[in-house]
Design an enzyme around this catalytic site. Structure first.
Site, PDB file in Angstrom:
ATOM      1  N   TYR A 238       0.827  -1.212   0.000  1.00 53.59           N
ATOM      2  CA  TYR A 238       0.000   0.000   0.000  1.00 53.59           C
ATOM      3  C   TYR A 238       0.861   1.261   0.000  1.00 53.59           C
ATOM      4  O   TYR A 238       0.731   2.114  -0.889  1.00 53.59           O
ATOM      5  CB  TYR A 238      -0.932  -0.028   1.217  1.00 53.59           C
ATOM      6  CG  TYR A 238      -1.626   1.292   1.502  1.00 53.59           C
ATOM      7  CD1 TYR A 238      -2.450   1.885   0.544  1.00 53.59           C
ATOM      8  CD2 TYR A 238      -1.477   1.930   2.724  1.00 53.59           C
ATOM      9  CE1 TYR A 238      -3.096   3.083   0.801  1.00 53.59           C
ATOM     10  CE2 TYR A 238      -2.125   3.126   2.993  1.00 53.59           C
ATOM     11  CZ  TYR A 238      -2.929   3.703   2.035  1.00 53.59           C
ATOM     12  OH  TYR A 238      -3.558   4.889   2.301  1.00 53.59           O
ATOM     13  N   LYS A 242       1.467   3.889  -3.147  1.00 54.64           N
ATOM     14  CA  LYS A 242       1.031   5.275  -2.947  1.00 54.64           C
ATOM     15  C   LYS A 242       2.211   6.238  -3.123  1.00 54.64           C
ATOM     16  O   LYS A 242       2.043   7.340  -3.662  1.00 54.64           O
ATOM     17  CB  LYS A 242       0.416   5.453  -1.560  1.00 54.64           C
ATOM     18  CG  LYS A 242      -0.941   4.801  -1.385  1.00 54.64           C
ATOM     19  CD  LYS A 242      -2.015   5.373  -2.294  1.00 54.64           C
ATOM     20  CE  LYS A 242      -2.527   6.713  -1.826  1.00 54.64           C
ATOM     21  NZ  LYS A 242      -3.658   7.202  -2.658  1.00 54.64           N
TER      22      LYS A 242
END
Length: 487
Positions: A238, A242
């Site tokens: 994640y 990002k």
């Protein structure tokens, strides 16, 4: 900047919002319609097979949520006609070029009319499939900035929602600074995003050619994501994807004014439109929920480690103030929307409030009997956690293995359940360890300048210093979890 000037910045504006069925985007849509009913249009990008399906998702997953009850009460019988004039679902998918909008008339209409864009779409699971996370968190950011540059009107502002944890596991004070293209968290290494995209396609093709089923492909993609993230210094897929999304936003924006918002752990609403609204168990909430159900009475956490939490409505307030402040500036601005610098809390507060709340307000089991909760045991290291798991799960598993075949058949269900629980708990512990042992805190000098523009008691405030965390968890957040998650 006066409060009325901030709100008037959205009058007669057309805003395109991605991730519109997600938690933050819903709060933004409700808020902007309530405080600025003269906003012109909100185009919500929704993944759906056709327009009717998109309208159904808009109705079921957004407008029917209790979050909109204050707005419904405000407009009464005119609510449906009001939102019908303001909200327009758009069938699309930001994983694809032109945001996956196949209707050319709609695409051209957006390029002609959109003044502002909010990219709130994200794949947030720490161990999401690498191919999925790359397409949404990284490639999605590329497609959004590309779409913004094609708008015929000069884009007033593009706000990209990221996460404070793109910093990885850096200890000490973490600054509000951009991530350069190719920058990694490991010294003397470089990141090639094009190579990452080609690698994942290559690995997928290889798995398919070898006849791997969907479950095997999913597991392989999850493991590849974690491996590549840790290779470059990020703890999970994640935050890694990002971070790459931020790189592309900053590198490719040209003259587009971009605001990158980095919230920490987002929790339930503090006050607006009402306290305690939440959707889904968010990070540490899964521990609270399982504790309430009597499934765990232990947390992997160091009591004195700072846990950075920010209510969802405060994040949205910061988004609104930032968008109004940086309209048409042709610049890049980074904001940490966090609490660790000015009003930090520790993990022992989560353990303590969870125990106190559910001791006084126990949940019930499937037979309607109150579930008795024990005081939370904080395991302060992975070594201690592994020892605890050994006695709780591993040794009983070995004992069951040693029994004869007849007894093993009898205890097969218990064995499988223990084995599944053991693997699941250990996997979660490894994913969350970087955060429960996190030794950093977030500088928010830029965000502080935004905060100073609004009164701490206004309906656009996001100053966490006004929050009594013990009271917040006892009277707002945990009751919100009970109502909206445990139900």
């Amino acid at each position: 900047m006066a409060l009325d000037h901030i709100i008037s910045s959205f009058q007669d504006k057309t805003i395109l919002i991605t991730g519109s069925t997600g938690y933050l985007a819903k709060i933004f849509v409700e808020k902007i319609l309530r405080v600025q009913p003269e906003v012109k249009k909100l185009f919500l990008l929704i993944r759906a097979s056709d327009l009717n399906s998109a309208k159904n998702r808009l109705h079921d997953e957004i407008l029917q949520k209790e979050l909109f009850k204050v707005l419904r009460e405000k407009h009464g019988t005119g609510f449906d006609s009001f939102v019908g004039e303001k909200i327009f679902p758009v069938v699309g998918d930001l994983r694809h070029q032109s945001l996956g909008i196949k209707d050319l008339d709609i695409r051209n209409k957006l390029w002609r009319e959109v003044d502002m864009i909010i990219n709130a779409a994200a794949a947030t699971s720490f161990d999401e499939r690498y191919d999925v996370a790359l397409k949404i968190n990284t490639l999605g950011a590329f497609h959004v900035i590309d779409f913004a540059k094609k708008c015929e009107r000069r884009m007033e502002v593009l706000l990209h929602v990221s996460t404070a944890y793109v910093s990885g596991n850096e200890p000490g004070l973490i600054m509000e600074k951009p991530i350069k293209l190719g920058e990694t968290l490991i010294p003397n290494t470089h990141l090639d995003i094009d190579f990452k995209l080609k690698l994942v396609e290559s690995e997928l093709e290889k798995a398919r050619n070898e006849g791997a089923d969907e479950k095997t492909q999913r597991l392989a993609m999850k493991m590849l994501g974690l491996k590549r993230a840790r290779l470059h210094g990020w703890p999970n897929t994640y935050t890694f994807t990002k971070a790459m999304g931020e790189m592309l936003m900053g590198h490719l924006r040209e003259e587009v004014p971009v605001v990158i918002m980095r919230p920490s752990i987002i929790a339930s609403t503090f006050s607006d439109p009402f306290p305690g609204w939440i959707e889904g168990a968010r990070t540490f909430d899964s521990l609270i929920v399982n504790f309430a159900k009597g499934k765990v009475n232990y947390f992997l956490a160091k009591p004195n480690v700072i846990m950075d939490v920010i209510p969802g409505d405060m994040v949205v307030n910061a988004m609104i103030v930032a968008m109004a402040t940086h309209r048409s500036e042709s610049s890049l601005h980074i904001y940490h929307v966090t609490s660790s610098t000015w009003n930090p809390i520790n993990y022992d507060l989560i353990a303590d409030t969870s125990h106190r709340y559910f001791s006084r307000n126990p949940c019930c089991d499937e037979r309607g009997r109150p579930i008795v909760v024990k005081k939370v045991l904080l395991l302060t290291s992975m070594t201690q956690f592994r020892w605890h798991m050994t006695f709780l799960y591993y040794l009983p598993l070995q004992i069951l293995k040693l029994v004869n075949k007849v007894l093993l058949q009898k205890f097969r269900l218990q064995y499988n359940k223990l084995n599944t629980n053991y693997n699941y708990v250990m996997h979660l512990a490894e994913l969350y360890e970087p955060y429960v042992c996190f030794k950093g805190w977030f500088d928010d000098l830029n965000a502080g300048k935004l905060r100073s523009m609004v009164s701490p008691r206004s309906n656009l405030a996001f100053d966490t210093q006004i929050i009594d965390w013990d009271d917040y968890f006892m009277t707002i957040h945990i009751p919100g979890l009970v109502k909206y998650v445990l139900k």
